[in-house]
Motif scaffolding. Sequence first.
Motif, PDB file in Angstrom:
ATOM      1  N   TYR A 100      21.843 -16.552 -11.246  1.00 20.51           N
ATOM      2  CA  TYR A 100      22.420 -15.459 -12.053  1.00 20.51           C
ATOM      3  C   TYR A 100      21.330 -14.788 -12.889  1.00 20.51           C
ATOM      4  O   TYR A 100      21.206 -13.553 -12.894  1.00 20.51           O
ATOM      5  CB  TYR A 100      23.523 -16.028 -12.963  1.00 20.51           C
ATOM      6  CG  TYR A 100      24.238 -14.996 -13.811  1.00 20.51           C
ATOM      7  CD1 TYR A 100      25.487 -14.510 -13.416  1.00 20.51           C
ATOM      8  CD2 TYR A 100      23.691 -14.515 -14.990  1.00 20.51           C
ATOM      9  CE1 TYR A 100      26.161 -13.565 -14.195  1.00 20.51           C
ATOM     10  CE2 TYR A 100      24.342 -13.573 -15.769  1.00 20.51           C
ATOM     11  CZ  TYR A 100      25.589 -13.102 -15.362  1.00 20.51           C
ATOM     12  OH  TYR A 100      26.242 -12.153 -16.129  1.00 20.51           O
ATOM     13  N   ALA A 104      20.065 -10.903 -13.350  1.00 20.76           N
ATOM     14  CA  ALA A 104      20.395 -10.255 -14.627  1.00 20.76           C
ATOM     15  C   ALA A 104      19.140  -9.896 -15.428  1.00 20.76           C
ATOM     16  O   ALA A 104      19.192  -9.038 -16.319  1.00 20.76           O
ATOM     17  CB  ALA A 104      21.295 -11.175 -15.457  1.00 20.76           C
ATOM     18  N   ARG A 115      28.276  -8.510 -20.970  1.00 15.77           N
ATOM     19  CA  ARG A 115      28.386  -9.609 -20.007  1.00 15.77           C
ATOM     20  C   ARG A 115      29.150  -9.197 -18.747  1.00 15.77           C
ATOM     21  O   ARG A 115      28.766  -9.540 -17.626  1.00 15.77           O
ATOM     22  CB  ARG A 115      29.070 -10.806 -20.684  1.00 15.77           C
ATOM     23  CG  ARG A 115      29.206 -12.037 -19.789  1.00 15.77           C
ATOM     24  CD  ARG A 115      27.859 -12.700 -19.565  1.00 15.77           C
ATOM     25  NE  ARG A 115      27.951 -13.795 -18.617  1.00 15.77           N
ATOM     26  CZ  ARG A 115      27.066 -14.774 -18.530  1.00 15.77           C
ATOM     27  NH1 ARG A 115      26.022 -14.802 -19.330  1.00 15.77           N
ATOM     28  NH2 ARG A 115      27.205 -15.728 -17.637  1.00 15.77           N
ATOM     29  N   ASN A 116      30.238  -8.442 -18.932  1.00 19.61           N
ATOM     30  CA  ASN A 116      31.023  -8.018 -17.767  1.00 19.61           C
ATOM     31  C   ASN A 116      30.195  -7.122 -16.841  1.00 19.61           C
ATOM     32  O   ASN A 116      30.283  -7.232 -15.610  1.00 19.61           O
ATOM     33  CB  ASN A 116      32.292  -7.274 -18.203  1.00 19.61           C
ATOM     34  CG  ASN A 116      33.308  -8.210 -18.834  1.00 19.61           C
ATOM     35  OD1 ASN A 116      33.267  -9.421 -18.601  1.00 19.61           O
ATOM     36  ND2 ASN A 116      34.202  -7.666 -19.640  1.00 19.61           N
ATOM     37  N   ASP A 119      27.781  -9.312 -15.013  1.00 19.76           N
ATOM     38  CA  ASP A 119      28.505 -10.043 -13.957  1.00 19.76           C
ATOM     39  C   ASP A 119      28.692  -9.159 -12.723  1.00 19.76           C
ATOM     40  O   ASP A 119      28.508  -9.604 -11.580  1.00 19.76           O
ATOM     41  CB  ASP A 119      29.887 -10.491 -14.459  1.00 19.76           C
ATOM     42  CG  ASP A 119      29.812 -11.636 -15.469  1.00 19.76           C
ATOM     43  OD1 ASP A 119      28.712 -12.205 -15.631  1.00 19.76           O
ATOM     44  OD2 ASP A 119      30.856 -11.942 -16.085  1.00 19.76           O
ATOM     45  N   GLU A 120      29.066  -7.903 -12.966  1.00 17.18           N
ATOM     46  CA  GLU A 120      29.302  -6.967 -11.858  1.00 17.18           C
ATOM     47  C   GLU A 120      28.016  -6.678 -11.095  1.00 17.18           C
ATOM     48  O   GLU A 120      28.008  -6.628  -9.856  1.00 17.18           O
ATOM     49  CB  GLU A 120      29.896  -5.651 -12.393  1.00 17.18           C
ATOM     50  CG  GLU A 120      31.350  -5.782 -12.835  1.00 17.18           C
ATOM     51  CD  GLU A 120      31.838  -4.547 -13.586  1.00 17.18           C
ATOM     52  OE1 GLU A 120      31.114  -3.520 -13.594  1.00 17.18           O
ATOM     53  OE2 GLU A 120      32.945  -4.597 -14.163  1.00 17.18           O
ATOM     54  N   VAL A 122      25.331  -8.602 -10.901  1.00 17.46           N
ATOM     55  CA  VAL A 122      24.921  -9.806 -10.167  1.00 17.46           C
ATOM     56  C   VAL A 122      25.720  -9.933  -8.873  1.00 17.46           C
ATOM     57  O   VAL A 122      25.165 -10.143  -7.789  1.00 17.46           O
ATOM     58  CB  VAL A 122      25.079 -11.069 -11.048  1.00 17.46           C
ATOM     59  CG1 VAL A 122      24.913 -12.339 -10.212  1.00 17.46           C
ATOM     60  CG2 VAL A 122      24.061 -11.045 -12.189  1.00 17.46           C
ATOM     61  N   GLU A 123      27.037  -9.777  -8.968  1.00 17.35           N
ATOM     62  CA  GLU A 123      27.878  -9.920  -7.779  1.00 17.35           C
ATOM     63  C   GLU A 123      27.569  -8.835  -6.748  1.00 17.35           C
ATOM     64  O   GLU A 123      27.408  -9.121  -5.546  1.00 17.35           O
ATOM     65  CB  GLU A 123      29.367  -9.858  -8.176  1.00 17.35           C
ATOM     66  CG  GLU A 123      30.298 -10.070  -6.989  1.00 17.35           C
ATOM     67  CD  GLU A 123      31.767 -10.185  -7.393  1.00 17.35           C
ATOM     68  OE1 GLU A 123      32.626  -9.909  -6.525  1.00 17.35           O
ATOM     69  OE2 GLU A 123      32.064 -10.550  -8.546  1.00 17.35           O
ATOM     70  N   TYR A 132      25.975 -13.527  -1.435  1.00 19.01           N
ATOM     71  CA  TYR A 132      27.010 -13.910  -2.405  1.00 19.01           C
ATOM     72  C   TYR A 132      27.860 -15.083  -1.927  1.00 19.01           C
ATOM     73  O   TYR A 132      28.072 -16.049  -2.671  1.00 19.01           O
ATOM     74  CB  TYR A 132      27.902 -12.714  -2.729  1.00 19.01           C
ATOM     75  CG  TYR A 132      28.956 -13.004  -3.776  1.00 19.01           C
ATOM     76  CD1 TYR A 132      28.599 -13.182  -5.106  1.00 19.01           C
ATOM     77  CD2 TYR A 132      30.298 -13.124  -3.428  1.00 19.01           C
ATOM     78  CE1 TYR A 132      29.549 -13.471  -6.075  1.00 19.01           C
ATOM     79  CE2 TYR A 132      31.264 -13.402  -4.388  1.00 19.01           C
ATOM     80  CZ  TYR A 132      30.881 -13.573  -5.702  1.00 19.01           C
ATOM     81  OH  TYR A 132      31.831 -13.859  -6.658  1.00 19.01           O
ATOM     82  N   LYS A 136      27.983 -18.221  -4.470  1.00 15.55           N
ATOM     83  CA  LYS A 136      28.925 -17.838  -5.530  1.00 15.55           C
ATOM     84  C   LYS A 136      29.391 -19.022  -6.377  1.00 15.55           C
ATOM     85  O   LYS A 136      29.768 -18.840  -7.538  1.00 15.55           O
ATOM     86  CB  LYS A 136      30.124 -17.101  -4.936  1.00 15.55           C
ATOM     87  CG  LYS A 136      30.961 -17.920  -3.966  1.00 15.55           C
ATOM     88  CD  LYS A 136      32.046 -17.060  -3.330  1.00 15.55           C
ATOM     89  CE  LYS A 136      32.851 -17.866  -2.312  1.00 15.55           C
ATOM     90  NZ  LYS A 136      33.803 -17.018  -1.583  1.00 15.55           N
ATOM     91  N   HIS A 140      24.847 -20.601 -11.566  1.00 17.81           N
ATOM     92  CA  HIS A 140      24.136 -21.063 -12.751  1.00 17.81           C
ATOM     93  C   HIS A 140      23.237 -22.271 -12.464  1.00 17.81           C
ATOM     94  O   HIS A 140      22.755 -22.933 -13.369  1.00 17.81           O
ATOM     95  CB  HIS A 140      25.131 -21.328 -13.887  1.00 17.81           C
ATOM     96  CG  HIS A 140      25.890 -20.076 -14.243  1.00 17.81           C
ATOM     97  ND1 HIS A 140      25.301 -19.026 -14.897  1.00 17.81           N
ATOM     98  CD2 HIS A 140      27.159 -19.695 -13.951  1.00 17.81           C
ATOM     99  CE1 HIS A 140      26.184 -18.044 -15.041  1.00 17.81           C
ATOM    100  NE2 HIS A 140      27.313 -18.428 -14.466  1.00 17.81           N
TER     101      HIS A 140
END
Length: 249
Positions: A100, A104, A115-116, A119-120, A122-123, A132, A136, A140
């Motif tokens: 992650y 990031a 953070r959101n 997250d988006e 990274v995905e 992914y 997934k 971490h």
Amino acid sequence: MKNILEVKDMNLWYSNFHALKNINMEIPENQITAFIGPSGCGKSTFLKSLNRMNDLVPNCRVEGELLFDGRNIMEEDAVSLRKRIGMVFQRPNPFPKSIYENIAYGPKMHGVRNRNTLDEIVEECLKKAVLYDEVKDRLHESALGLSGGQQQRLCIARTLAVNPEVILMDEPCSALDPIATSKIENLIEDLKKEYTVLIVTHSMQQAARISDVTGFMYMGKLVECGETPQMFSNPQNELTEKYITGRFG
């Protein structure tokens, strides 16, 4: 077709060594351009010039024009330039951080804190790098626990995370097995829908398989450049033909 990069009368020296000689070429947008040629011919040096990685080499001097979207690369801020022209190296070089955090890291450096949003990013980047589904459940965990091929796809995802326009790849498959190489090649072909890709490769078969345009370099010169099918079936220069048919190199 629009050209995103244009190189005019480019020469590069390392101290007194004249490494690149009178390079002239145009790089088309949303295409894969491959560079082939024997070891030491200047392929990687040329690639690194396009996002100023050679600035980090002592006594390196560049003359001529390198234009990116019409602006001289040499006059741009190097950090901003490397955000727009990303690079993937020969050997996978993930940071000793989690999967992650590897992705990031770049967005955080450029001010993304939510953070959101992270997250988006990274995905999305892991999905673009076709990684992914494999990672997934371990985002971490350390990126160093991934296989070589997975690490290289992670490095591609990390490059995508800052939303570049051009991706430079310096022999991205040289340290990988054939299955991992195939996955990276498929990924590169997908990337050209959104990005312009330049790749240095020792494998003529790889250049023939995935590139739209191929340039042949020899002793610091760009000997010939053209559409890949024409370059491999009907090269215009005798040196190119000798290299492609395996009579030297």
